[in-house]
Design a protein around this motif. Sequence first.
Motif, mmCIF file in Angstrom:
data_model
loop_
_atom_site.group_PDB
_atom_site.id
_atom_site.type_symbol
_atom_site.label_atom_id
_atom_site.label_comp_id
_atom_site.label_asym_id
_atom_site.label_seq_id
_atom_site.Cartn_x
_atom_site.Cartn_y
_atom_site.Cartn_z
ATOM 1 N N THR A 154 -49.170 -5.635 32.962
ATOM 2 C CA THR A 154 -49.696 -5.948 31.622
ATOM 3 C C THR A 154 -48.553 -6.122 30.637
ATOM 4 O O THR A 154 -48.552 -7.048 29.823
ATOM 5 C CB THR A 154 -50.646 -4.829 31.153
ATOM 6 O OG1 THR A 154 -51.723 -4.732 32.075
ATOM 7 C CG2 THR A 154 -51.190 -5.111 29.765
ATOM 8 N N LEU A 155 -47.565 -5.254 30.724
ATOM 9 C CA LEU A 155 -46.404 -5.336 29.847
ATOM 10 C C LEU A 155 -45.647 -6.651 30.047
ATOM 11 O O LEU A 155 -45.272 -7.318 29.085
ATOM 12 C CB LEU A 155 -45.484 -4.148 30.110
ATOM 13 C CG LEU A 155 -44.262 -4.015 29.221
ATOM 14 C CD1 LEU A 155 -44.674 -3.690 27.795
ATOM 15 C CD2 LEU A 155 -43.346 -2.928 29.759
ATOM 16 N N ILE A 156 -45.448 -7.039 31.289
ATOM 17 C CA ILE A 156 -44.753 -8.293 31.587
ATOM 18 C C ILE A 156 -45.549 -9.482 31.054
ATOM 19 O O ILE A 156 -44.980 -10.409 30.472
ATOM 20 C CB ILE A 156 -44.483 -8.431 33.098
ATOM 21 C CG1 ILE A 156 -43.431 -7.417 33.531
ATOM 22 C CG2 ILE A 156 -44.061 -9.845 33.469
ATOM 23 C CD1 ILE A 156 -43.246 -7.302 35.028
ATOM 24 N N GLU A 157 -46.854 -9.454 31.240
ATOM 25 C CA GLU A 157 -47.694 -10.537 30.723
ATOM 26 C C GLU A 157 -47.578 -10.635 29.206
ATOM 27 O O GLU A 157 -47.431 -11.726 28.658
ATOM 28 C CB GLU A 157 -49.151 -10.293 31.128
ATOM 29 C CG GLU A 157 -50.088 -11.401 30.697
ATOM 30 C CD GLU A 157 -51.527 -11.120 31.115
ATOM 31 O OE1 GLU A 157 -52.424 -11.519 30.360
ATOM 32 O OE2 GLU A 157 -51.732 -10.496 32.170
ATOM 33 N N ALA A 174 -45.330 7.749 28.886
ATOM 34 C CA ALA A 174 -44.752 7.702 27.538
ATOM 35 C C ALA A 174 -43.695 6.595 27.468
ATOM 36 O O ALA A 174 -43.573 5.904 26.445
ATOM 37 C CB ALA A 174 -44.145 9.044 27.161
ATOM 38 N N LEU A 175 -42.963 6.406 28.555
ATOM 39 C CA LEU A 175 -41.983 5.315 28.585
ATOM 40 C C LEU A 175 -42.676 3.957 28.569
ATOM 41 O O LEU A 175 -42.207 3.023 27.906
ATOM 42 C CB LEU A 175 -41.065 5.451 29.803
ATOM 43 C CG LEU A 175 -39.999 6.543 29.690
ATOM 44 C CD1 LEU A 175 -39.315 6.766 31.034
ATOM 45 C CD2 LEU A 175 -38.979 6.178 28.623
ATOM 46 N N ILE A 176 -43.783 3.843 29.287
ATOM 47 C CA ILE A 176 -44.552 2.584 29.241
ATOM 48 C C ILE A 176 -45.045 2.344 27.815
ATOM 49 O O ILE A 176 -44.952 1.227 27.290
ATOM 50 C CB ILE A 176 -45.743 2.621 30.231
ATOM 51 C CG1 ILE A 176 -45.254 2.614 31.679
ATOM 52 C CG2 ILE A 176 -46.704 1.462 29.969
ATOM 53 C CD1 ILE A 176 -44.694 1.300 32.175
ATOM 54 N N ASP A 177 -45.540 3.397 27.165
ATOM 55 C CA ASP A 177 -45.992 3.272 25.773
ATOM 56 C C ASP A 177 -44.841 2.860 24.852
ATOM 57 O O ASP A 177 -45.020 2.036 23.957
ATOM 58 C CB ASP A 177 -46.612 4.580 25.274
ATOM 59 C CG ASP A 177 -47.947 4.887 25.933
ATOM 60 O OD1 ASP A 177 -48.562 3.968 26.516
ATOM 61 O OD2 ASP A 177 -48.375 6.067 25.860
#
Length: 104
Positions: A65-68, A11-14
């Motif tokens: 993926t988030l960093i990209e 949920a934090l990643i989302d």
Amino acid sequence: MDGQRQQQLFALIDAMNASLDKQRWRRMPALHQQLMRLFHDYEATETSATELRGVKEQLYAAYATLIERQNQRAEELKRRMESHQQNQEGLLAYSMVNLISEKS
């Protein structure tokens, strides 16, 4: 790992992805800190090395993926700012030429 903690981690990643989508850059460090605290709590209590490794791999992939995506957004913003600056410089030059030609 209990399902609740795993849901909280993802949920934090989302939430980080949503912040990126909404260009709420300032929320990212706090969300990252929450993610790391929750992961360290999980890591300290997880007894299965296999489970720990699986969660680490999932989080690593999601975070990569988030960093990209974040880097892509930063590059896009940089291009927009450069374009804006060039347009402003062109407008300024046009205004100066116009002003000089009116005085002549």
